[in-house]
Motif scaffolding. Structure first.
Motif, PDB file in Angstrom:
ATOM      1  N   ARG A  79       0.865  -1.177   0.000  1.00 46.28           N
ATOM      2  CA  ARG A  79       0.000   0.000   0.000  1.00 46.28           C
ATOM      3  C   ARG A  79       0.900   1.225   0.000  1.00 46.28           C
ATOM      4  O   ARG A  79       1.887   1.263   0.730  1.00 46.28           O
ATOM      5  CB  ARG A  79      -0.871   0.033   1.255  1.00 46.28           C
ATOM      6  CG  ARG A  79      -1.972  -0.982   1.244  1.00 46.28           C
ATOM      7  CD  ARG A  79      -2.786  -0.901   2.532  1.00 46.28           C
ATOM      8  NE  ARG A  79      -3.759  -1.949   2.578  1.00 46.28           N
ATOM      9  CZ  ARG A  79      -3.527  -3.207   2.926  1.00 46.28           C
ATOM     10  NH1 ARG A  79      -2.309  -3.564   3.262  1.00 46.28           N
ATOM     11  NH2 ARG A  79      -4.488  -4.095   2.929  1.00 46.28           N
ATOM     12  N   THR A  80       0.527   2.207  -0.806  1.00 46.43           N
ATOM     13  CA  THR A  80       1.293   3.446  -0.769  1.00 46.43           C
ATOM     14  C   THR A  80       0.612   4.394   0.208  1.00 46.43           C
ATOM     15  O   THR A  80      -0.611   4.493   0.247  1.00 46.43           O
ATOM     16  CB  THR A  80       1.370   4.103  -2.163  1.00 46.43           C
ATOM     17  OG1 THR A  80       0.057   4.315  -2.654  1.00 46.43           O
ATOM     18  CG2 THR A  80       2.148   3.229  -3.134  1.00 46.43           C
ATOM     19  N   ARG A  81       1.412   5.034   1.001  1.00 46.91           N
ATOM     20  CA  ARG A  81       0.872   5.993   1.959  1.00 46.91           C
ATOM     21  C   ARG A  81       0.719   7.334   1.264  1.00 46.91           C
ATOM     22  O   ARG A  81       1.377   7.595   0.255  1.00 46.91           O
ATOM     23  CB  ARG A  81       1.776   6.102   3.183  1.00 46.91           C
ATOM     24  CG  ARG A  81       3.137   6.627   2.874  1.00 46.91           C
ATOM     25  CD  ARG A  81       3.969   6.932   4.107  1.00 46.91           C
ATOM     26  NE  ARG A  81       5.316   7.314   3.738  1.00 46.91           N
ATOM     27  CZ  ARG A  81       5.647   8.432   3.127  1.00 46.91           C
ATOM     28  NH1 ARG A  81       4.740   9.307   2.815  1.00 46.91           N
ATOM     29  NH2 ARG A  81       6.902   8.699   2.824  1.00 46.91           N
ATOM     30  N   PRO A  82      -0.125   8.190   1.793  1.00 46.43           N
ATOM     31  CA  PRO A  82      -0.263   9.526   1.196  1.00 46.43           C
ATOM     32  C   PRO A  82       1.060  10.281   1.248  1.00 46.43           C
ATOM     33  O   PRO A  82       1.868  10.101   2.163  1.00 46.43           O
ATOM     34  CB  PRO A  82      -1.312  10.198   2.088  1.00 46.43           C
ATOM     35  CG  PRO A  82      -2.058   9.073   2.722  1.00 46.43           C
ATOM     36  CD  PRO A  82      -1.050   7.961   2.896  1.00 46.43           C
ATOM     37  N   LEU A  83       1.277  11.132   0.264  1.00 43.59           N
ATOM     38  CA  LEU A  83       2.496  11.924   0.208  1.00 43.59           C
ATOM     39  C   LEU A  83       2.402  13.125   1.149  1.00 43.59           C
ATOM     40  O   LEU A  83       1.324  13.705   1.306  1.00 43.59           O
ATOM     41  CB  LEU A  83       2.715  12.443  -1.220  1.00 43.59           C
ATOM     42  CG  LEU A  83       2.803  11.403  -2.332  1.00 43.59           C
ATOM     43  CD1 LEU A  83       2.993  12.096  -3.686  1.00 43.59           C
ATOM     44  CD2 LEU A  83       3.917  10.411  -2.081  1.00 43.59           C
ATOM     45  N   ASN A  84       3.525  13.487   1.766  1.00 44.97           N
ATOM     46  CA  ASN A  84       3.542  14.708   2.570  1.00 44.97           C
ATOM     47  C   ASN A  84       3.789  15.891   1.620  1.00 44.97           C
ATOM     48  O   ASN A  84       3.953  15.715   0.414  1.00 44.97           O
ATOM     49  CB  ASN A  84       4.591  14.618   3.686  1.00 44.97           C
ATOM     50  CG  ASN A  84       6.004  14.482   3.159  1.00 44.97           C
ATOM     51  OD1 ASN A  84       6.363  15.042   2.122  1.00 44.97           O
ATOM     52  ND2 ASN A  84       6.831  13.730   3.884  1.00 44.97           N
ATOM     53  N   ALA A  85       3.846  17.108   2.158  1.00 40.11           N
ATOM     54  CA  ALA A  85       3.966  18.312   1.325  1.00 40.11           C
ATOM     55  C   ALA A  85       5.261  18.304   0.513  1.00 40.11           C
ATOM     56  O   ALA A  85       5.257  18.632  -0.680  1.00 40.11           O
ATOM     57  CB  ALA A  85       3.870  19.566   2.183  1.00 40.11           C
ATOM     58  N   HIS A  86       6.374  17.911   1.135  1.00 44.23           N
ATOM     59  CA  HIS A  86       7.650  17.869   0.415  1.00 44.23           C
ATOM     60  C   HIS A  86       7.592  16.848  -0.721  1.00 44.23           C
ATOM     61  O   HIS A  86       8.017  17.131  -1.853  1.00 44.23           O
ATOM     62  CB  HIS A  86       8.803  17.546   1.375  1.00 44.23           C
ATOM     63  CG  HIS A  86      10.112  17.375   0.682  1.00 44.23           C
ATOM     64  ND1 HIS A  86      10.817  18.428   0.154  1.00 44.23           N
ATOM     65  CD2 HIS A  86      10.820  16.257   0.390  1.00 44.23           C
ATOM     66  CE1 HIS A  86      11.925  17.974  -0.419  1.00 44.23           C
ATOM     67  NE2 HIS A  86      11.938  16.659  -0.286  1.00 44.23           N
ATOM     68  N   GLU A  87       7.074  15.665  -0.427  1.00 45.24           N
ATOM     69  CA  GLU A  87       6.957  14.620  -1.458  1.00 45.24           C
ATOM     70  C   GLU A  87       5.993  15.048  -2.569  1.00 45.24           C
ATOM     71  O   GLU A  87       6.212  14.725  -3.740  1.00 45.24           O
ATOM     72  CB  GLU A  87       6.486  13.307  -0.827  1.00 45.24           C
ATOM     73  CG  GLU A  87       7.501  12.697   0.111  1.00 45.24           C
ATOM     74  CD  GLU A  87       6.923  11.606   1.004  1.00 45.24           C
ATOM     75  OE1 GLU A  87       7.693  10.716   1.400  1.00 45.24           O
ATOM     76  OE2 GLU A  87       5.708  11.651   1.310  1.00 45.24           O
ATOM     77  N   THR A  88       4.957  15.786  -2.190  1.00 47.39           N
ATOM     78  CA  THR A  88       4.005  16.280  -3.190  1.00 47.39           C
ATOM     79  C   THR A  88       4.723  17.205  -4.173  1.00 47.39           C
ATOM     80  O   THR A  88       4.527  17.103  -5.391  1.00 47.39           O
ATOM     81  CB  THR A  88       2.830  17.016  -2.515  1.00 47.39           C
ATOM     82  OG1 THR A  88       2.124  16.074  -1.700  1.00 47.39           O
ATOM     83  CG2 THR A  88       1.883  17.614  -3.533  1.00 47.39           C
ATOM     84  N   GLY A  89       5.575  18.091  -3.666  1.00 47.81           N
ATOM     85  CA  GLY A  89       6.348  18.974  -4.542  1.00 47.81           C
ATOM     86  C   GLY A  89       7.247  18.189  -5.482  1.00 47.81           C
ATOM     87  O   GLY A  89       7.315  18.488  -6.684  1.00 47.81           O
ATOM     88  N   SER A  90       7.926  17.183  -4.951  1.00 45.98           N
ATOM     89  CA  SER A  90       8.797  16.348  -5.794  1.00 45.98           C
ATOM     90  C   SER A  90       7.980  15.580  -6.833  1.00 45.98           C
ATOM     91  O   SER A  90       8.397  15.445  -7.990  1.00 45.98           O
ATOM     92  CB  SER A  90       9.581  15.357  -4.926  1.00 45.98           C
ATOM     93  OG  SER A  90      10.432  16.043  -4.047  1.00 45.98           O
TER      94      SER A  90
END
Length: 172
Positions: free
Chosen positions: A114-125
């Protein structure tokens, strides 16, 4: 084999897999492709090739088709499986597999991720990666504040991030 259509019937999924694997052995009529699938798999195995069937949006598959997938998982040589099956799906796939009627299929699952939701930094990447994948070569389109807003509104879910970015770009 990559199947992006989850609404196949029992017979259609067999035909789709057989079609993706290529023509069956000489003299085999196309109409019997589902019956020839085990022979195709044995032929491929004997030639040293391995078959992986990847099914996207598996949560939308009819229960009968999931049962057919289970039956396909039974095909094996004396020592190895003739094909590996990978199901990709939304959380609803877990609910479908939790039904008592799906116990035998669920028992055959050897790896579950399962993939976990992305945090803000990961969202930017992730946004930067998607922009580059689409061919964009310029500087960042979304400001750090916009990325934070997208991450919050999308709850870190990549599909929602895609939709929000798409709508933002269209609006801009």
């Amino acid at each position: 084999v990559f199947l992006a259509n989850p609404s196949y019937s029992r017979t259609e999924i067999l035909r789709a897999i057989a079609d993706e694997l290529g023509p069956p052995a000489a003299g085999s009529p196309a109409a019997s492709a589902p019956r020839n699938l085990p022979a195709q798999l044995i032929e491929l195995y004997a030639s040293g090739r391995r078959v992986v069937v990847m099914i996207d949006e598996a949560q939308a598959m009819p229960e009968d088709t999931l049962e057919q997938v289970r039956l396909l998982s039974n095909l094996e040589s004396s020592r190895h499986k003739l094909l590996q099956i990978v199901l990709f799906g939304q959380p609803e796939l877990d609910a479908a597999l939790d039904k008592p009627s799906m116990r035998q299929l669920k028992d055959r699952i050897t790896h579950n991720f399962r993939t976990r939701p992305l945090n803000a930094h990961e969202t930017g990447s992730y946004i930067a990666f998607r922009m580059r994948a689409a061919g964009y070569k310029g500087r960042d389109v979304f400001t750090p504040a916009a990325i934070s807003a997208i991450a919050r509104a999308a709850s870190g879910l990549t599909r929602r991030i895609n939709v929000l970015c798409d709508k933002s770009l269209l609006a801009a």
